[in-house]
Design a protein around this motif. Structure first.
Motif, mmCIF file in Angstrom:
data_model
loop_
_atom_site.group_PDB
_atom_site.id
_atom_site.type_symbol
_atom_site.label_atom_id
_atom_site.label_comp_id
_atom_site.label_asym_id
_atom_site.label_seq_id
_atom_site.Cartn_x
_atom_site.Cartn_y
_atom_site.Cartn_z
ATOM 1 N N MET A 123 20.019 -2.104 10.281
ATOM 2 C CA MET A 123 21.391 -2.977 10.189
ATOM 3 C C MET A 123 21.798 -4.046 10.946
ATOM 4 O O MET A 123 21.632 -4.443 10.969
ATOM 5 N N ALA A 124 22.281 -2.572 11.752
ATOM 6 C CA ALA A 124 22.444 -3.514 12.846
ATOM 7 C C ALA A 124 22.275 -4.514 13.656
ATOM 8 O O ALA A 124 22.560 -4.964 14.142
ATOM 9 N N GLU A 125 20.700 -4.270 13.687
ATOM 10 C CA GLU A 125 19.822 -4.634 14.765
ATOM 11 C C GLU A 125 20.114 -6.288 13.647
ATOM 12 O O GLU A 125 19.723 -6.792 14.429
ATOM 13 N N GLY A 153 21.429 -11.606 13.045
ATOM 14 C CA GLY A 153 21.876 -13.411 12.070
ATOM 15 C C GLY A 153 22.720 -13.637 12.865
ATOM 16 O O GLY A 153 23.605 -14.885 13.120
ATOM 17 N N VAL A 154 24.018 -12.636 13.939
ATOM 18 C CA VAL A 154 24.709 -13.611 14.410
ATOM 19 C C VAL A 154 24.041 -14.695 15.602
ATOM 20 O O VAL A 154 24.832 -15.603 15.838
ATOM 21 N N ALA A 161 18.603 3.120 21.558
ATOM 22 C CA ALA A 161 18.991 1.989 22.209
ATOM 23 C C ALA A 161 20.504 1.721 22.340
ATOM 24 O O ALA A 161 20.567 1.644 23.676
ATOM 25 N N ALA A 162 21.390 1.521 21.105
ATOM 26 C CA ALA A 162 22.248 1.164 21.939
ATOM 27 C C ALA A 162 22.969 1.663 22.894
ATOM 28 O O ALA A 162 22.969 3.260 22.616
ATOM 29 N N ALA A 165 22.380 -8.044 5.537
ATOM 30 C CA ALA A 165 22.693 -8.281 6.329
ATOM 31 C C ALA A 165 22.895 -9.409 7.675
ATOM 32 O O ALA A 165 23.222 -9.789 8.658
ATOM 33 N N ARG A 166 21.085 -9.653 7.648
ATOM 34 C CA ARG A 166 21.905 -11.630 8.646
ATOM 35 C C ARG A 166 22.399 -12.407 8.319
ATOM 36 O O ARG A 166 22.977 -12.699 8.761
#
Length: 208
Positions: free
Chosen positions: A18-20, A25-26, A57-58, A185-186
């Motif tokens: 979801m973070a990706e 979107g950002v 990976a983050a 999420a995007r």
């Protein structure tokens, strides 16, 4: 250009995914997006036996990183209707930033994951937003202009408080975020970035 931090904790990879999507979107909005995660607190033996996803990976975030961004979007799984202890531990270390008003006026948002349809998504989103409000941040959710959160043809996460996903398939198996949940999420990432860019553009030069 507005700078946006997507700060997350993910045990099994659902919030990582979801973070990706939020980060995409950002970037679609024209802002920069950094994806970072908070440190793991569980002992190595627990992580190993529980099958946590360790190959993420983050990079690990530091509390001091937060001041460098115009918007901070928090991603956390639900733990009994509240944020995960790993995220709470990290946010509990922002006392110095709170004391110095270092996060006041930054845009904040939250997204989450639960094991079931009624597993505490909205309470997790709202209780995490409470922390951001104490830090002086401007809260942005997932508006109803994202029509996917009103779908009735499928089970889906998403609420006006933020994007979300369901991590269990109802039979004890793994369920990955659906296309509709990733779209939410995007949308939230894009929406927050657009608001952050508007605020940055409107600030006096000495505050940028």
């Amino acid at each position: 250009m507005a700078k946006v931090l997507i700060l997350y904790y993910s045990s099994y990879g659902h919030i990582e995914t979801m973070a990706e999507a939020v980060a995409r979107g950002v970037r679609e909005a024209g802002a920069s997006a950094d994806v970072k995660r908070v440190p793991e607190l569980a002992p190595d033996e627990v992580v190993r036996k529980s099958g946590y996803k360790v190959d993420q990976a983050a990079p690990i975030a530091a509390v001091a990183d937060l001041v460098d961004y115009d918007a901070i979007i928090i991603g956390t799984p639900t733990r009994f209707g509240n944020m995960a202890s790993q995220m709470k531990n990290f946010l509990d270390q922002t006392g110095g930033l709170w004391l110095g008003d270092r996060l006041v006026g930054k845009v904040g948002g939250v997204f989450t994951s639960t094991g079931s349809q009624h597993g505490g998504q909205e309470t997790t989103l709202q209780s995490t937003q409470t922390v951001l409000l104490h830090l002086g941040m401007i809260i942005v959710g997932l508006p109803y202009s994202f029509k996917g959160q009103m779908r009735m043809d499928q089970i889906t996460g998403g609420s006006p408080y933020g994007a979300s996903t369901l991590a269990d398939d109802g039979e004890g198996g793994d369920r990955q975020p659906s296309e509709n949940e990733l779209a939410g999420a995007r949308f939230q990432g894009r929406h927050i970035a657009e608001i952050a860019m508007a605020l940055v553009a409107g600030r006096p030069a000495e505050r940028k």
